[in-house]
Design a protein around this motif. Structure first.
Motif, PDB file in Angstrom:
ATOM      1  N   PRO A 304      21.591   0.848 -15.438  1.00  0.00           N
ATOM      2  CA  PRO A 304      21.148  -0.501 -15.276  1.00  0.00           C
ATOM      3  C   PRO A 304      21.212  -1.115 -16.807  1.00  0.00           C
ATOM      4  O   PRO A 304      21.413  -2.470 -17.178  1.00  0.00           O
ATOM      5  N   THR A 305      21.016  -0.200 -17.713  1.00  0.00           N
ATOM      6  CA  THR A 305      20.774  -0.734 -19.152  1.00  0.00           C
ATOM      7  C   THR A 305      22.058  -0.579 -20.035  1.00  0.00           C
ATOM      8  O   THR A 305      22.087  -0.782 -21.002  1.00  0.00           O
ATOM      9  N   GLY A 306      22.981  -0.109 -19.202  1.00  0.00           N
ATOM     10  CA  GLY A 306      24.352   0.025 -19.904  1.00  0.00           C
ATOM     11  C   GLY A 306      24.522   1.410 -20.434  1.00  0.00           C
ATOM     12  O   GLY A 306      25.681   1.649 -20.946  1.00  0.00           O
ATOM     13  N   GLU A 307      23.813   2.427 -20.265  1.00  0.00           N
ATOM     14  CA  GLU A 307      24.028   3.762 -20.729  1.00  0.00           C
ATOM     15  C   GLU A 307      24.613   4.671 -19.925  1.00  0.00           C
ATOM     16  O   GLU A 307      24.636   4.506 -18.369  1.00  0.00           O
ATOM     17  N   GLU A 332      34.257  -2.565 -21.595  1.00  0.00           N
ATOM     18  CA  GLU A 332      33.646  -4.095 -21.798  1.00  0.00           C
ATOM     19  C   GLU A 332      32.409  -4.146 -22.255  1.00  0.00           C
ATOM     20  O   GLU A 332      32.227  -4.944 -23.086  1.00  0.00           O
ATOM     21  N   ARG A 333      31.294  -3.060 -21.728  1.00  0.00           N
ATOM     22  CA  ARG A 333      30.283  -3.380 -22.338  1.00  0.00           C
ATOM     23  C   ARG A 333      29.877  -2.734 -23.729  1.00  0.00           C
ATOM     24  O   ARG A 333      29.085  -3.569 -24.368  1.00  0.00           O
ATOM     25  N   LEU A 334      30.531  -1.709 -24.018  1.00  0.00           N
ATOM     26  CA  LEU A 334      30.469  -1.098 -25.328  1.00  0.00           C
ATOM     27  C   LEU A 334      30.883  -2.201 -26.323  1.00  0.00           C
ATOM     28  O   LEU A 334      30.149  -2.349 -27.338  1.00  0.00           O
ATOM     29  N   HIS A 335      32.095  -2.941 -26.131  1.00  0.00           N
ATOM     30  CA  HIS A 335      32.482  -3.870 -27.034  1.00  0.00           C
ATOM     31  C   HIS A 335      31.602  -5.032 -27.200  1.00  0.00           C
ATOM     32  O   HIS A 335      31.494  -5.701 -28.155  1.00  0.00           O
ATOM     33  N   ARG A 336      31.074  -5.596 -26.002  1.00  0.00           N
ATOM     34  CA  ARG A 336      29.953  -6.631 -25.973  1.00  0.00           C
ATOM     35  C   ARG A 336      29.068  -6.450 -26.883  1.00  0.00           C
ATOM     36  O   ARG A 336      28.462  -7.169 -27.455  1.00  0.00           O
ATOM     37  N   ARG A 340      32.877  -4.685 -31.915  1.00  0.00           N
ATOM     38  CA  ARG A 340      33.682  -3.810 -32.781  1.00  0.00           C
ATOM     39  C   ARG A 340      35.100  -3.441 -31.791  1.00  0.00           C
ATOM     40  O   ARG A 340      34.864  -3.517 -30.664  1.00  0.00           O
ATOM     41  N   PRO A 341      36.104  -3.264 -32.483  1.00  0.00           N
ATOM     42  CA  PRO A 341      37.264  -2.593 -31.662  1.00  0.00           C
ATOM     43  C   PRO A 341      36.860  -1.203 -31.303  1.00  0.00           C
ATOM     44  O   PRO A 341      36.201  -0.624 -31.661  1.00  0.00           O
ATOM     45  N   VAL A 342      37.654  -0.869 -30.124  1.00  0.00           N
ATOM     46  CA  VAL A 342      37.124   0.410 -29.377  1.00  0.00           C
ATOM     47  C   VAL A 342      38.397   1.588 -29.634  1.00  0.00           C
ATOM     48  O   VAL A 342      39.538   1.213 -29.258  1.00  0.00           O
ATOM     49  N   ALA A 343      37.962   2.524 -30.074  1.00  0.00           N
ATOM     50  CA  ALA A 343      38.984   3.670 -30.098  1.00  0.00           C
ATOM     51  C   ALA A 343      38.622   4.861 -29.193  1.00  0.00           C
ATOM     52  O   ALA A 343      37.312   4.999 -28.756  1.00  0.00           O
ATOM     53  N   LEU A 344      39.362   5.235 -28.261  1.00  0.00           N
ATOM     54  CA  LEU A 344      39.284   6.291 -27.063  1.00  0.00           C
ATOM     55  C   LEU A 344      39.608   7.743 -27.579  1.00  0.00           C
ATOM     56  O   LEU A 344      40.733   7.856 -28.330  1.00  0.00           O
ATOM     57  N   ILE A 345      38.855   8.702 -27.311  1.00  0.00           N
ATOM     58  CA  ILE A 345      39.212   9.993 -27.503  1.00  0.00           C
ATOM     59  C   ILE A 345      39.292  10.712 -26.241  1.00  0.00           C
ATOM     60  O   ILE A 345      37.988  10.831 -25.447  1.00  0.00           O
ATOM     61  N   ARG A 361      44.713  -1.371 -17.325  1.00  0.00           N
ATOM     62  CA  ARG A 361      43.443  -2.242 -17.355  1.00  0.00           C
ATOM     63  C   ARG A 361      43.141  -2.267 -18.666  1.00  0.00           C
ATOM     64  O   ARG A 361      41.801  -2.754 -19.070  1.00  0.00           O
ATOM     65  N   ARG A 362      44.016  -2.245 -19.755  1.00  0.00           N
ATOM     66  CA  ARG A 362      43.559  -2.202 -21.086  1.00  0.00           C
ATOM     67  C   ARG A 362      42.810  -3.358 -21.551  1.00  0.00           C
ATOM     68  O   ARG A 362      43.395  -4.660 -21.272  1.00  0.00           O
ATOM     69  N   HIS A 363      41.680  -3.178 -22.188  1.00  0.00           N
ATOM     70  CA  HIS A 363      40.990  -4.479 -22.830  1.00  0.00           C
ATOM     71  C   HIS A 363      41.507  -4.827 -24.144  1.00  0.00           C
ATOM     72  O   HIS A 363      41.935  -3.740 -25.061  1.00  0.00           O
ATOM     73  N   PRO A 364      41.753  -5.850 -24.576  1.00  0.00           N
ATOM     74  CA  PRO A 364      42.395  -6.305 -25.936  1.00  0.00           C
ATOM     75  C   PRO A 364      41.531  -5.560 -27.184  1.00  0.00           C
ATOM     76  O   PRO A 364      42.262  -5.318 -28.355  1.00  0.00           O
ATOM     77  N   ALA A 365      40.219  -5.243 -26.934  1.00  0.00           N
ATOM     78  CA  ALA A 365      39.685  -4.381 -28.214  1.00  0.00           C
ATOM     79  C   ALA A 365      39.969  -3.123 -28.214  1.00  0.00           C
ATOM     80  O   ALA A 365      39.766  -2.628 -29.295  1.00  0.00           O
ATOM     81  N   VAL A 366      40.717  -2.587 -27.438  1.00  0.00           N
ATOM     82  CA  VAL A 366      41.107  -1.144 -27.245  1.00  0.00           C
ATOM     83  C   VAL A 366      42.312  -1.157 -28.392  1.00  0.00           C
ATOM     84  O   VAL A 366      43.364  -1.529 -27.870  1.00  0.00           O
ATOM     85  N   ASP A 367      42.422  -0.389 -29.269  1.00  0.00           N
ATOM     86  CA  ASP A 367      43.536  -0.437 -30.416  1.00  0.00           C
ATOM     87  C   ASP A 367      43.978   1.005 -30.943  1.00  0.00           C
ATOM     88  O   ASP A 367      44.853   1.139 -31.502  1.00  0.00           O
ATOM     89  N   SER A 368      43.205   2.076 -30.230  1.00  0.00           N
ATOM     90  CA  SER A 368      43.483   3.490 -30.933  1.00  0.00           C
ATOM     91  C   SER A 368      43.153   4.453 -29.646  1.00  0.00           C
ATOM     92  O   SER A 368      42.213   4.301 -28.817  1.00  0.00           O
ATOM     93  N   LEU A 369      43.942   5.504 -29.325  1.00  0.00           N
ATOM     94  CA  LEU A 369      43.854   6.429 -28.661  1.00  0.00           C
ATOM     95  C   LEU A 369      44.383   7.864 -29.020  1.00  0.00           C
ATOM     96  O   LEU A 369      45.366   7.852 -29.449  1.00  0.00           O
ATOM     97  N   ALA A 370      43.372   8.952 -29.105  1.00  0.00           N
ATOM     98  CA  ALA A 370      43.730  10.267 -29.542  1.00  0.00           C
ATOM     99  C   ALA A 370      43.634  10.977 -28.314  1.00  0.00           C
ATOM    100  O   ALA A 370      42.427  11.001 -27.638  1.00  0.00           O
ATOM    101  N   MET A 371      44.792  11.695 -27.834  1.00  0.00           N
ATOM    102  CA  MET A 371      44.731  12.431 -26.755  1.00  0.00           C
ATOM    103  C   MET A 371      44.878  13.740 -27.194  1.00  0.00           C
ATOM    104  O   MET A 371      45.575  14.277 -27.792  1.00  0.00           O
ATOM    105  N   PHE A 372      43.789  14.689 -26.724  1.00  0.00           N
ATOM    106  CA  PHE A 372      43.612  16.207 -26.845  1.00  0.00           C
ATOM    107  C   PHE A 372      44.022  16.725 -25.799  1.00  0.00           C
ATOM    108  O   PHE A 372      43.400  16.580 -24.627  1.00  0.00           O
TER     109      PHE A 372
END
Length: 544
Positions: A304-307, A332-336, A340-345, A361-372
């Motif tokens: 409920p609190t976004g965690e 969406e909620r982390l960017h809001r 900040r821009p969002v990076a995914l790992i 479904r990419r959000h415009p704020a996501v501009d980096s992805l590192a795939m391991f």
């Protein structure tokens, strides 16, 4: 009676012709990914049957077709082996009648097919999930069984006693020969594959001569009263359990996520909010990272609190589309919250979820992805859901279900071949085969690849994005200092691209041991999202 030199020539021709014909057909239809397989067709047991069954398990679309192909393969294999054994028989020893050899080898073709079938199915499963340990688990039993099965065509109670040292040596050489000639057959220019396959067949003929001679002229075996071969066949059943257990012992192995961004604050140079997506079978206890701009992705979603909610390993079994929906909400909620821009790992399954999210479904704020350890070139085979009795690989799917059912009797298994994540790889295979390692406009991408991933897919073009390659196995890089340093550099905007030469060599070495990919155009289940097929184009990232 023919002279020995004529018989020897006939042996080499018989061993060379089938590989050359198969190579000719594959080159003619431009089936690039499978061009490392022909040298195996006249190899000594069990590799020849392993070759046959992988083709059948991928390329049948009904139970009737499966049955017809199996009967045809067994009969042809019995006939071919009879000819090879008869021509390879040492001249100083009386040879049994051709009728006896034909009866014996046809029966043994059935028996060897039963021995090899589970491992050939495992090889096809490895091509679905693109995991090197599963390919190793399917191949290691072949290597262990080979010295025992090579006696079967020529001696009486072949299942008793230990094989002679010459048979062990020749079978090991056979494995090396298949590996090397498969790599060469794939690597040479197009039509050169045909003569290379023919030469490989000639070498197979020489090995048939040596193994038959070693079996016929061998002294009485040690432990002649012990049914060693059945015991070894039972022993290799433990291989699928042992390989992943050994991998978990490696540094960084297992499902634990050892990302430095989860244990200490981000450097001041990082201006992104970060979401870390763990892999298959991972867990999360709800512990928050020390940096408020960093979050773990939750396979249960947000509270409920976004965690991010804590989750267990079974929560990761959901479909990729379900995980994408959860990731879209979390981004969406982390960017809001951070602005900040969002990076995914993403690691392993997490990398697949993150890359699919960028496509859907990419959000415009996501501009980096590192795939391991992404599952490179996953979805190369198919089997329909259990409710469908037709479709490519229908018998393969049911064999996998039977195998998982048998394993669950020994050790509880929480997953299976039809769980939603696996079905996502099967149903959306064209995307993962052609687009996984492709650029996304407006997004910086890099793939951190352990060198073992080179063996997870047929050789050839596999990426159009930067890669950072480092020795290791699947899922072991994220916890390493060098990879973490380069990860931070990537997030701060630096260019990361460090391929290694041995990666391409490992790709070629594995060419003979991959299951042939199912052609994308042939499967009706893939019509809705058909992509160009790297198995035939030799390229990824080609537009529709």
């Amino acid at each position: 009676m023919r002279r020995p030199d004529t018989r020897f020539t006939a042996l080499l021709l018989l061993a060379a012709l089938p590989p050359a014909v198969e190579a000719f057909v594959l080159v003619k239809v431009n089936f690039i990914s499978a061009q490392g397989l022909p040298p195996q067709i006249t190899a000594v047991w069990p590799y020849d049957t392993y070759h046959d069954l992988r083709w059948i398990f991928v390329y049948h679309n009904s139970w009737l077709a499966f049955g017809v192909l199996m009967v045809a393969a067994i009969l042809l294999r019995g006939l071919l082996t009879t000819g090879l054994v008869a021509l390879a028989w040492p001249g100083e020893v009386d040879r049994p009648s051709v009728r006896w050899l034909l009866t014996r080898n046809t029966f043994l073709s059935v028996l060897v097919a039963l021995f090899v079938s589970p491992w050939a199915v495992a090889s096809v499963a490895a091509s679905v999930v693109a995991l090197s340990w599963l390919l190793i688990a399917s191949l290691l039993p072949m290597f262990l069984l080979a010295p025992f099965l090579q006696r079967a065509a020529v001696v009486g109670p072949w299942w008793r006693g230990l094989p002679s040292w010459p048979l062990v040596g020749w079978s090991s050489l056979n494995f090396v020969l298949i590996t090397v000639t498969g790599a060469v057959a794939w690597s040479v220019p197009k039509w050169w594959t045909v003569p290379v396959a023919g030469v490989a067949g000639i070498l197979n003929g020489l090995l048939w001569q040596r193994t038959v001679r070693a079996a016929v002229l061998a002294p009485p075996p040690r432990l002649a009263w012990v049914p060693v071969t059945p015991l070894v066949a039972l022993l290799v059943l433990a291989v699928p359990f042992a390989v992943p257990a050994l991998i978990r012992l490696l540094p960084g192995g297992g499902t634990k996520v050892d990302a430095a961004v989860l244990t200490k604050p981000l450097p001041p140079t990082v201006r992104h909010a970060v979401i870390v997506l763990a892999g298959y079978g991972s867990t999360y206890d709800g512990t928050r990272p020390p940096d408020p701009n960093v979050q773990r992705f939750s396979y249960r979603g947000l509270g409920p609190t976004g965690e991010p909610l804590p989750y267990g390993s079974t929560d990761t079994f959901q479909s990729i589309s379900s995980s994408v929906d959860l990731l879209a909400d979390q981004v969406e909620r982390l960017h809001r919250r951070t602005n900040r821009p969002v990076a995914l790992i993403g690691q392993s399954q997490g990398a697949m979820v993150a890359r699919t999210y960028l496509a859907q479904r990419r959000h415009p704020a996501v501009d980096s992805l590192a795939m391991f350890s992404p599952l490179v070139n996953a979805g190369r085979a198919y089997y329909p859901p259990p409710g469908d009795q037709t479709g490519w690989g229908v018998a393969t799917g049911w064999q996998l279900r039977v195998i998982f059912g048998g394993v669950s009797l020994v050790r509880p298994v929480a997953t299976g071949p039809d769980e939603p994540f696996i079905r996502s790889l099967l149903d959306d295979a064209p995307f993962y085969r052609n687009n996984l390692m492709c650029p996304v406009p407006g997004v910086r991408l890099v793939a951190f690849l352990p060198t073992a991933t080179a063996t997870e897919a047929p050789p050839g073009d596999y990426t159009q994005i930067p890669v950072f390659q480092q020795p290791g196995v699947h899922g072991t890089l994220l916890g390493r200092r060098q990879a973490q340093e380069n990860l931070i550099a990537f997030i701060t905007g630096q260019s990361i691209d460090r391929p290694r030469r041995e990666y391409y060599l490992l790709q070629r070495i594995s060419a003979a041991w991959q299951a042939p990919p199912l052609a994308i155009w042939i499967n009706p289940a893939w019509q809705a999202h058909r992509e160009p097929d790297p198995a035939f184009t030799g390229k990824v990232c080609l537009p529709n």
